[in-house]
Structures are given as C-alpha cells and as structure tokens.
Design a protein around this motif. Structure first.
Motif, PDB file in Angstrom:
ATOM      1  N   THR A  78    -136.677  32.931  -2.238  1.00 27.15           N
ATOM      2  CA  THR A  78    -137.951  32.913  -2.968  1.00 27.15           C
ATOM      3  C   THR A  78    -139.083  32.330  -2.141  1.00 27.15           C
ATOM      4  O   THR A  78    -140.225  32.788  -2.210  1.00 27.15           O
ATOM      5  N   ARG A  85    -140.051  40.307  -0.872  1.00 32.23           N
ATOM      6  CA  ARG A  85    -141.369  40.571  -1.468  1.00 32.23           C
ATOM      7  C   ARG A  85    -141.747  42.047  -1.288  1.00 32.23           C
ATOM      8  O   ARG A  85    -142.163  42.723  -2.223  1.00 32.23           O
ATOM      9  N   GLU A  97    -139.388  37.118 -11.912  1.00 28.64           N
ATOM     10  CA  GLU A  97    -138.802  36.063 -11.079  1.00 28.64           C
ATOM     11  C   GLU A  97    -138.178  34.998 -11.978  1.00 28.64           C
ATOM     12  O   GLU A  97    -138.771  34.606 -12.983  1.00 28.64           O
ATOM     13  N   HIS A  99    -135.973  31.190 -12.149  1.00 29.56           N
ATOM     14  CA  HIS A  99    -135.370  29.988 -11.561  1.00 29.56           C
ATOM     15  C   HIS A  99    -134.763  29.168 -12.689  1.00 29.56           C
ATOM     16  O   HIS A  99    -135.394  28.987 -13.734  1.00 29.56           O
ATOM     17  N   SER A 113    -143.759  30.172  -3.904  1.00 30.62           N
ATOM     18  CA  SER A 113    -142.953  31.400  -3.962  1.00 30.62           C
ATOM     19  C   SER A 113    -143.753  32.502  -3.302  1.00 30.62           C
ATOM     20  O   SER A 113    -144.934  32.691  -3.619  1.00 30.62           O
ATOM     21  N   THR A 116    -143.861  35.737  -6.361  1.00 34.50           N
ATOM     22  CA  THR A 116    -144.533  35.767  -7.674  1.00 34.50           C
ATOM     23  C   THR A 116    -145.647  36.814  -7.759  1.00 34.50           C
ATOM     24  O   THR A 116    -145.769  37.508  -8.766  1.00 34.50           O
ATOM     25  N   GLU A 117    -146.434  36.927  -6.691  1.00 31.97           N
ATOM     26  CA  GLU A 117    -147.587  37.854  -6.714  1.00 31.97           C
ATOM     27  C   GLU A 117    -147.202  39.298  -6.974  1.00 31.97           C
ATOM     28  O   GLU A 117    -148.008  40.070  -7.493  1.00 31.97           O
ATOM     29  N   CYS A 119    -144.420  40.139  -8.682  1.00 28.51           N
ATOM     30  CA  CYS A 119    -143.563  40.198  -9.875  1.00 28.51           C
ATOM     31  C   CYS A 119    -144.415  40.347 -11.128  1.00 28.51           C
ATOM     32  O   CYS A 119    -145.586  39.989 -11.138  1.00 28.51           O
ATOM     33  N   GLY A 121    -143.859  38.685 -13.848  1.00 29.12           N
ATOM     34  CA  GLY A 121    -144.008  37.332 -14.360  1.00 29.12           C
ATOM     35  C   GLY A 121    -142.914  36.456 -13.809  1.00 29.12           C
ATOM     36  O   GLY A 121    -142.133  36.880 -12.944  1.00 29.12           O
ATOM     37  N   GLU A 122    -142.866  35.252 -14.353  1.00 27.53           N
ATOM     38  CA  GLU A 122    -141.943  34.252 -13.805  1.00 27.53           C
ATOM     39  C   GLU A 122    -141.421  33.388 -14.951  1.00 27.53           C
ATOM     40  O   GLU A 122    -142.200  33.002 -15.827  1.00 27.53           O
TER      41      GLU A 122
END
Ligand code: DQA
Length: 140
Positions: A78, A85, A97, A99, A113, A116-117, A119, A121-122
C-alpha cells in the motif's frame, strides 16, 4: 454481485503475527466469515492472496469483466507500490482499499498510501470487519 477479496504481502500471517494489531483469527477463518456475510446478502465472493507484488497486479488485471468489485488489502505494498496503483488504474472494476488496523494511528510511513487516489474509497481500522464494510459498499 460477484466480488473479489485480494490480500497482499504478509496477510497470510494473520492470526500468527502481531495479534494485538490484527487479531488472533487466521485469514482462512476471516475469509469464511466474509463468505458467509456475502452469501447472506445473496452475493458471491472469491479470495486471492499473495506475497508477490506482480501476482497481486495480475489478480487485479484478471478481475476485469469478471467481478463487480474488489476489496484490496495490499499490506505494506500500500505504502509504496506504484505497480499495484497502475494495475488498479488499468481496470474499470472498482477497488476499495482495506486495512484492518487504523494506519493513521501507527508509524509515520503507514499514513501514506499510493493506492487511495485510484480507489473508489477506503475502509480502515475495523479489524476483520473492514473487509465486510468494504464489500458492503458495492451493494449499498
Ligand atoms: C495493513 C496495514 C499495513 O500498514 C501493513 O503493512 C499490513 C496490514 C492492515 O491491514 O492494517 O500488512 O494493511
């Protein structure tokens, strides 16, 4: 929906490593809970795990046209894997994403990370439930 959970490097050690952070359940046990959770809602889920960056990339490529969403816990990848990515950016299947731990409450290097950009969301900090919340986001 047909969903995919991908776990990256060291996640296979879950239940045996840093139990105070990641819990005492093994990844197989967690996956069974996730499978039951999805089945209850009428969705199917497959699981892929690898310690190898390129294999994680291939799993993402292979998800194109086959899955409606991916919950990805890339582990330490990550924080530095531009390859993962780019793999996420190369497919149209949405990736959330994941965790288990709250990475923002830990070491400095975990706060960044590179994924994230790209994805949708997270979800982080909810232990094994981070996976369930991430998957739920695809059908809510
Ligand atoms: C993790 C957090 C990462 O920083 C770490 O390298 C992991 C697991 C998590 O699930 O909290 O291996 O992705």
């Amino acid at each position: 929906m047909k969903l995919l959970v991908i776990n990256g490097v060291n996640l296979g050690m879950t239940g045996r490593r840093e139990k105070g952070v990641y819990g005492a359940q093994t990844l197989d046990e967690i996956n069974e809970e996730i499978r039951a959770f999805c089945a209850e809602k009428g969705h199917t889920v497959d699981f892929f795990r690898s310690d190898l960056e390129g294999e994680v990339c291939r799993a993402i490529h292979g998800a194109q046209g086959k899955y409606d969403g991916i919950a990805l816990n890339a582990g330490a990848f990550t924080h530095y894997s531009y390859a993962i990515r780019d793999a996420i950016a190369s497919v149209s299947v949405p990736v959330v994403e994941v965790h288990m731990s709250n990475v923002h409450a830990r070491e400095e290097f975990r706060k960044k990370s590179v994924l994230t950009e790209v994805c949708r969301g997270e979800v982080l900090g909810f232990g094994k439930n981070s996976y369930k919340l991430a998957l739920e986001s695809f059908w809510l």
